[in-house]
Write a protein that holds these residues in place. Structure first.
Motif, PDB file in Angstrom:
ATOM      1  N   GLU A   9      -1.010 -11.061   3.403  1.00 59.54           N
ATOM      2  CA  GLU A   9      -1.836 -12.270   3.286  1.00 59.54           C
ATOM      3  C   GLU A   9      -1.153 -13.328   2.430  1.00 59.54           C
ATOM      4  O   GLU A   9      -1.311 -14.523   2.667  1.00 59.54           O
ATOM      5  CB  GLU A   9      -3.209 -11.945   2.683  1.00 59.54           C
ATOM      6  N   THR A  33       5.317  -5.964  -5.272  1.00 59.77           N
ATOM      7  CA  THR A  33       4.898  -5.771  -3.895  1.00 59.77           C
ATOM      8  C   THR A  33       3.987  -6.927  -3.505  1.00 59.77           C
ATOM      9  O   THR A  33       3.107  -7.326  -4.258  1.00 59.77           O
ATOM     10  CB  THR A  33       4.139  -4.444  -3.730  1.00 59.77           C
ATOM     11  N   TYR A  34       4.233  -7.463  -2.330  1.00 62.43           N
ATOM     12  CA  TYR A  34       3.447  -8.565  -1.829  1.00 62.43           C
ATOM     13  C   TYR A  34       2.612  -8.094  -0.655  1.00 62.43           C
ATOM     14  O   TYR A  34       3.019  -7.228   0.102  1.00 62.43           O
ATOM     15  CB  TYR A  34       4.351  -9.718  -1.365  1.00 62.43           C
ATOM     16  N   ARG A  35       1.463  -8.684  -0.519  1.00 67.60           N
ATOM     17  CA  ARG A  35       0.614  -8.387   0.629  1.00 67.60           C
ATOM     18  C   ARG A  35       0.969  -9.347   1.743  1.00 67.60           C
ATOM     19  O   ARG A  35       1.497 -10.434   1.514  1.00 67.60           O
ATOM     20  CB  ARG A  35      -0.844  -8.569   0.257  1.00 67.60           C
TER      21      ARG A  35
END
Length: 181
Positions: free
Chosen positions: A82, A78-80
């Motif tokens: 930001e 999972t990537y944020r």
């Protein structure tokens, strides 16, 4: 071996017809005949190693229940947001440059940096127009920081201190966002 295969197929057909009905059992008939063919063809292996196969299937089922992500080919990270913003901001500078190639503007920003963040609120917090230079932004920041610095209101009530601390944080955030590039 063929008689054993047909016997197993017949027993499965009866079980399916009792549990799910005759129509479903007839629908399963091609699959059952294929199973009978496989049992007769691989009968020796299946019958002799059936307990071992069941044990291996049970172990795999137990391990999968214990750790559902184990044994899968892909790991989804999972990537944020930001992370993506930073990536596009860096690539916008890299490809944008000061010459305007790849959608860059005269301040070295590519189009990538504009997709994720609306910076109009930061300009309004500092009280400058949107095309302001870095020097104008810096001057507005210093003036507002002097005006709302928390140390200046250390003897005031809690409400006044909280208001000016919040305002000071907004000013710092706006300055960081507008001068980051």
């Amino acid at each position: 071996m063929i008689s054993i295969a047909l016997g197993i197929t017949f027993i499965l057909f009866i079980l399916i017809s009792v549990i799910f009905g005759m129509n479903r059992a007839v629908g399963f008939l091609p699959l059952l005949l294929l199973l009978a063919f496989l049992i007769s063809f691989f009968g020796f292996i299946i019958i002799n190693f059936f307990p071992l196969i069941l044990i291996m299937i049970g172990i795999a089922y137990y391990r999968r229940r214990k750790n559902p992500n184990r044994g899968r080919g892909f790991y989804y990270k999972t990537y944020r947001a930001e992370d993506f913003e930073e990536f596009f901001r860096q690539n916008g500078q890299q490809f944008g440059g000061n010459n305007g190639y790849y959608g860059g503007n005269s301040q070295g920003q590519g189009n990538f940096g504009n997709y994720f963040e609306d910076k109009t609120k930061y300009y309004s917090v500092l009280g400058v127009h949107q095309g302001a230079t870095k020097d104008e932004i810096k001057k507005a920041f210093r003036d507002l920081a002097k005006q709302h610095h928390p140390d200046k209101f250390s003897n005031e009530s809690e409400d006044v201190k909280a208001y000016h601390e919040k305002k000071f944080k907004e000013i710092n955030e706006a300055y960081e966002k507008l001068t980051k590039e």
